[in-house]
Design an enzyme around this catalytic site. Structure first.
Site, PDB file in Angstrom:
ATOM      1  N   GLU A   1       0.864  -1.189   0.000  1.00 49.68           N
ATOM      2  CA  GLU A   1       0.000   0.000   0.000  1.00 49.68           C
ATOM      3  C   GLU A   1       0.891   1.226   0.000  1.00 49.68           C
ATOM      4  O   GLU A   1       1.974   1.213   0.599  1.00 49.68           O
ATOM      5  CB  GLU A   1      -0.899   0.021   1.243  1.00 49.68           C
ATOM      6  CG  GLU A   1      -1.740   1.297   1.314  1.00 49.68           C
ATOM      7  CD  GLU A   1      -2.848   1.280   2.364  1.00 49.68           C
ATOM      8  OE1 GLU A   1      -2.803   0.419   3.261  1.00 49.68           O
ATOM      9  OE2 GLU A   1      -3.742   2.138   2.277  1.00 49.68           O
TER      10      GLU A   1
ATOM     11  N   CYS B   1      -6.475   0.912   2.849  1.00 48.72           N
ATOM     12  CA  CYS B   1      -7.493   1.971   2.899  1.00 48.72           C
ATOM     13  C   CYS B   1      -7.444   2.925   1.711  1.00 48.72           C
ATOM     14  O   CYS B   1      -8.451   3.575   1.427  1.00 48.72           O
ATOM     15  CB  CYS B   1      -7.361   2.757   4.194  1.00 48.72           C
ATOM     16  SG  CYS B   1      -7.869   1.802   5.615  1.00 48.72           S
TER      17      CYS B   1
ATOM     18  N   ASN C   1     -12.000  -3.262   0.388  1.00 49.61           N
ATOM     19  CA  ASN C   1     -10.888  -3.531   1.317  1.00 49.61           C
ATOM     20  C   ASN C   1     -11.478  -3.907   2.669  1.00 49.61           C
ATOM     21  O   ASN C   1     -11.980  -5.004   2.817  1.00 49.61           O
ATOM     22  CB  ASN C   1      -9.966  -2.302   1.403  1.00 49.61           C
ATOM     23  CG  ASN C   1      -8.894  -2.479   2.467  1.00 49.61           C
ATOM     24  OD1 ASN C   1      -8.250  -3.524   2.516  1.00 49.61           O
ATOM     25  ND2 ASN C   1      -8.708  -1.502   3.324  1.00 49.61           N
ATOM     26  N   GLU C   2     -11.454  -2.994   3.627  1.00 53.63           N
ATOM     27  CA  GLU C   2     -12.035  -3.321   4.936  1.00 53.63           C
ATOM     28  C   GLU C   2     -13.448  -2.773   4.997  1.00 53.63           C
ATOM     29  O   GLU C   2     -13.742  -1.923   5.828  1.00 53.63           O
ATOM     30  CB  GLU C   2     -11.181  -2.720   6.044  1.00 53.63           C
ATOM     31  CG  GLU C   2     -10.007  -3.577   6.438  1.00 53.63           C
ATOM     32  CD  GLU C   2      -9.199  -2.998   7.578  1.00 53.63           C
ATOM     33  OE1 GLU C   2      -9.470  -1.865   8.006  1.00 53.63           O
ATOM     34  OE2 GLU C   2      -8.262  -3.682   8.033  1.00 53.63           O
TER      35      GLU C   2
HETATM   36  O1  AHR Z   1      -2.155  -1.746   6.802  1.00 53.38           O
HETATM   37  C1  AHR Z   1      -2.588  -0.497   7.210  1.00 53.38           C
HETATM   38  C2  AHR Z   1      -4.095  -0.339   7.143  1.00 53.38           C
HETATM   39  O2  AHR Z   1      -4.689  -1.232   8.019  1.00 53.38           O
HETATM   40  C3  AHR Z   1      -4.717  -0.671   5.822  1.00 53.38           C
HETATM   41  O3  AHR Z   1      -4.696   0.391   4.957  1.00 53.38           O
HETATM   42  C4  AHR Z   1      -6.117  -1.022   6.196  1.00 53.38           C
HETATM   43  O4  AHR Z   1      -6.699  -1.953   5.324  1.00 53.38           O
HETATM   44  C5  AHR Z   1      -6.009  -1.526   7.608  1.00 53.38           C
HETATM   45  O5  AHR Z   1      -6.893  -0.889   8.441  1.00 53.38           O
END
Ligand code: AHR
Length: 689
Positions: A78, A274, A405-406
């Site tokens: 990321e 994120c 993602n989340e």
């Molecule tokens: O890995 C850091 C963050 O942790 C990522 O962006 C997210 O998916 C999770 O909350």
């Protein structure tokens, strides 16, 4: 309050203990030391005392109980902590196209006499929406200097060539430019001259130059001195080191890619995290904006710019110089599967939680369908043709795709169902990764986990950022998971040490060892947990937002944390088949602080056993190999160990916790192993063919 009082009392008690201890004679001290070594003091591992018996670990070498997927152990990438811009994407100029919210952020202008209007940032958004701003220089007076500070400085290496390029046009020719690299103390350490071509008229041209550094400096800056008279417009002012990964122009930082290549990761998950979701939908990651000529890639603010008030990063933007084509290419370069994650029509629920209306989801779904075509389509398809034009006619062989993602809640399930229907109808062979929210338990997780299993999801993505003890307690988590349902992708995990520990200090040996213990549980359950990736991957020591992280970098150097070496030991010893390893007919999930798993590798004809000893004492193991296969007389252990759970790696001591190879002489089918306190051991035993 009660907690604070208890801690003060504990501290006083410990001080009294120390004072009494100092008065004791030597033999008594020794006995006390031995007793103390059976308990931990605030280290997070609770080490019960136990008698020093030799335990027998039985390995059934002939019976495969599960296949290990070739892409089991991967990496999570990321653009967080300046992982891409200012990190692996080797561009050295910050805000090269003047598109940051403050258009001259990163730049300063030095001149003797001020001439109003001599330097302007011009916005032409009506004709160039993706890259509206450029710098207009109208030279009439003294020479002046334009300096770029780089991303926390510019890392410059003695003897290395630096490749400059710019887009420009010269309404009135006559300007000359001197390009300089200056050390932090302003000494010139590289220099060249550039005379722009005279005849650009109103058309933008590209011109390049290069300069070679005479000294090394991690915090240099880049300067352009303007001389002569005339008008020149500038954009995409760029500087790259020449020694990029595979020497690709305007490519990636070779040392950072090499760290990944050395791990031989099974997959690369990208671009997050994120940033896939964005603060709001406008800020989401849109892959189509990240391919093609870099001057056409519309940059946006990185959501980590504003995420943490205590770690502000006002100069954090995504230029997308590392875009989807480069991600696919990187995966291919290092032999990994590509695992893109796409926005599902929902922005980050911790931020705005903005969602696309259900009847307006089509463009999002189309992005997913087009991405599959971009990766796998023939060159006669619209997006396959684009891929070919970018230099890769061969398909990238995309096998899986993450939707969201989340993301969580019923609103996620509704949107996911629409994506799934459309993708499976056209590309039934593509495995879809579904989110289970932000953590591995609780209502949020249960709702999604139940619904996704009912819907027969291909993969459920579990994330956990938890303390060491949670990892130890969960080493058996998957032993009781359903075997024939949806598979698990542990898409983000890391041991989070006490929050009072900050930055790179969080990547201590305790965290890595606890992760190793849990990973033996992932490996034992490789039929259920088919992929896993530690997160996040990279962090810049001067620019991080989130810690711990697997690999830390500065402008010139890189080092792997103890977590890096644990991950690398798993991914380079993945084997092909899980075999049973037990003690007293039970899985080894914490008995006397020991955690173990075993695989055979059918391609190399070896047995590979992984054992984490989380106890603070040496333990002796009898390995009983139960099976027809005979073993060769020589094997080895790759051992990671440190008696100090707080031990870190660093630029100065990059392998304070690093693997040491110990040769093993083998005889018969019983092996005696001595496992050091706080150690992770990978034992490789070759079979006789
Ligand atoms: O890995 C850091 C963050 O942790 C990522 O962006 C997210 O998916 C999770 O909350």
């Amino acid at each position: 309050m009660t907690f604070i009082i208890l801690n003060i009392l504990l501290l006083q008690f410990r001080t009294i203990q120390i004072l009494i201890f100092m008065k004791l004679n030597r033999p008594t001290k020794r006995v006390l030391c031995l007793m103390l070594s059976y308990s931990t003091i605030g280290l997070g591992f609770s080490n019960p005392s136990f008698a020093q018996t030799i335990k027998t670990f039985t390995v059934k070498t002939d019976k495969s109980i599960a296949k290990v997927e070739p892409n089991m152990w991967g990496v999570f990438f990321e653009d967080i902590n300046f992982g891409a811009d200012g990190g692996i994407y080797a561009e050295l100029i910050k805000n090269r196209s003047f598109e940051f919210a403050k258009p001259l952020m990163g730049w300063s202008i030095y001149r003797n006499r001020q001439k109003e209007g001599e330097v302007l940032v011009v916005n032409r958004k009506e004709v160039n929406e993706a890259n509206p701003r450029y710098l207009q220089v109208q030279r009439q007076t003294d020479d002046f200097e334009l300096i770029n500070e780089g991303f926390k400085g510019i890392g410059v290496k003695k003897g290395l060539r630096y490749d400059f390029s710019m887009m420009y046009r010269q309404p009135i020719p006559g300007v000359k430019m001197v390009l300089l690299l200056k050390a932090a103390n302003n000494k010139v350490i590289a220099q060249t001259e550039l005379t722009p071509l005279q005849t650009t008229g109103n058309n933008w041209q590209k011109q390049t130059a290069s300069l070679t550094a005479t000294e090394t400096d991690p915090k240099a800056k880049f300067s352009i001195i303007f001389q002569g008279k005339g008008n020149i417009d500038l954009d995409m002012i760029s500087l790259f080191p020449h020694d990029t990964w595979k020497n690709r122009p305007q490519g990636l930082r070779a040392d950072m890619v090499q760290m990944l290549a050395d791990m031989k990761p099974g997959f690369i998950r990208f671009p997050g995290g994120c940033i896939v979701e964005g603060m709001d939908l406008a800020n989401r990651y849109q892959w189509k904006n990240t391919i093609g000529p870099i001057e056409d890639r519309k940059m946006i603010m990185n959501r980590w710019n504003v995420e943490f008030a205590h770690r502000p990063a006002p100069d954090y933007y995504q230029t997308f110089g590392l875009g989807f084509f480069e991600y696919f290419q990187l995966a291919e370069d290092i032999g990994s599967d590509a695992l893109p994650i796409l926005n599902c029509g929902m922005a980050c629920q911790y931020n705005t939680g903005e969602v696309a209306a259900l009847d307006e989801l089509d463009p999002y779904v189309q992005d997913a369908l087009d991405l599959i075509e971009f990766a796998n389509g023939g060159i006669n398809t619209k997006w396959g043709k684009k891929r070919a034009e970018l230099g890769h006619p061969k398909p990238f062989n995309l096998k899986m795709l993450g939707i969201g993602n989340e993301n969580w809640g019923p609103q996620y399930l509704e949107r996911l169902a629409i994506f799934t229907k459309a993708i499976k109808a056209k590309y039934p062979e593509i495995k879809l990764i579904n989110s289970s929210g932000t953590g591995p338990d609780g209502d949020r997780f249960e709702l999604l986990n139940t619904a996704l299993r009912t819907a027969n999801a291909d993969f459920i993505d579990e994330h956990y950022y938890k303390p060491a003890d949670w990892f130890l307690k969960n080493a058996g988590r998957y032993d009781s998971y359903p075997r024939n349902e949806s598979k698990v992708f542990v898409g983000e995990y890391a041991v989070h040490a006490d929050s009072k520990i900050v930055g790179a200090n969080r990547n201590n040996w305790e965290s890595a060892l606890a992760a190793a213990a849990l990973m033996t549980g992932l490996e034992r359950n490789a039929d259920v947990v088919q992929m896993a990736s530690y997160a996040p991957l990279f962090a810049h020591v001067d620019a991080w937002q989130w810690a711990p992280d697997m690999i830390w970098v500065d402008n010139l150097k890189v080092y792997g944390t103890p977590d890096y070496y644990v991950q690398k030991l798993f991914s380079t010893n993945k084997g092909t088949d899980v075999v049973s390893i037990t003690t007293d007919a039970k899985n080894i999930i914490g008995q006397d602080g020991l955690y173990a798993s075993a695989v055979t590798d059918k391609t190399t004809n070896e047995l590979i056993i992984k054992i984490a000893n989380t106890a603070n004492q040496t333990q002796t193991i009898d390995l009983a190999l139960d099976g027809k296969k005979k073993i060769k007389s020589k094997g080895f252990i790759d051992e990671l160990e440190n008696s100090n759970l707080n031990q870190l790696n660093s630029f100065d001591a990059p392998q304070a916790v690093g693997p040491k190879r110990i040769e093993l002489s083998l005889k018969g089918k019983k092996l005696n192993l001595v496992l050091k306190p706080y150690s992770f051991n990978v034992i490789r035993i070759p079979f006789n063919s």
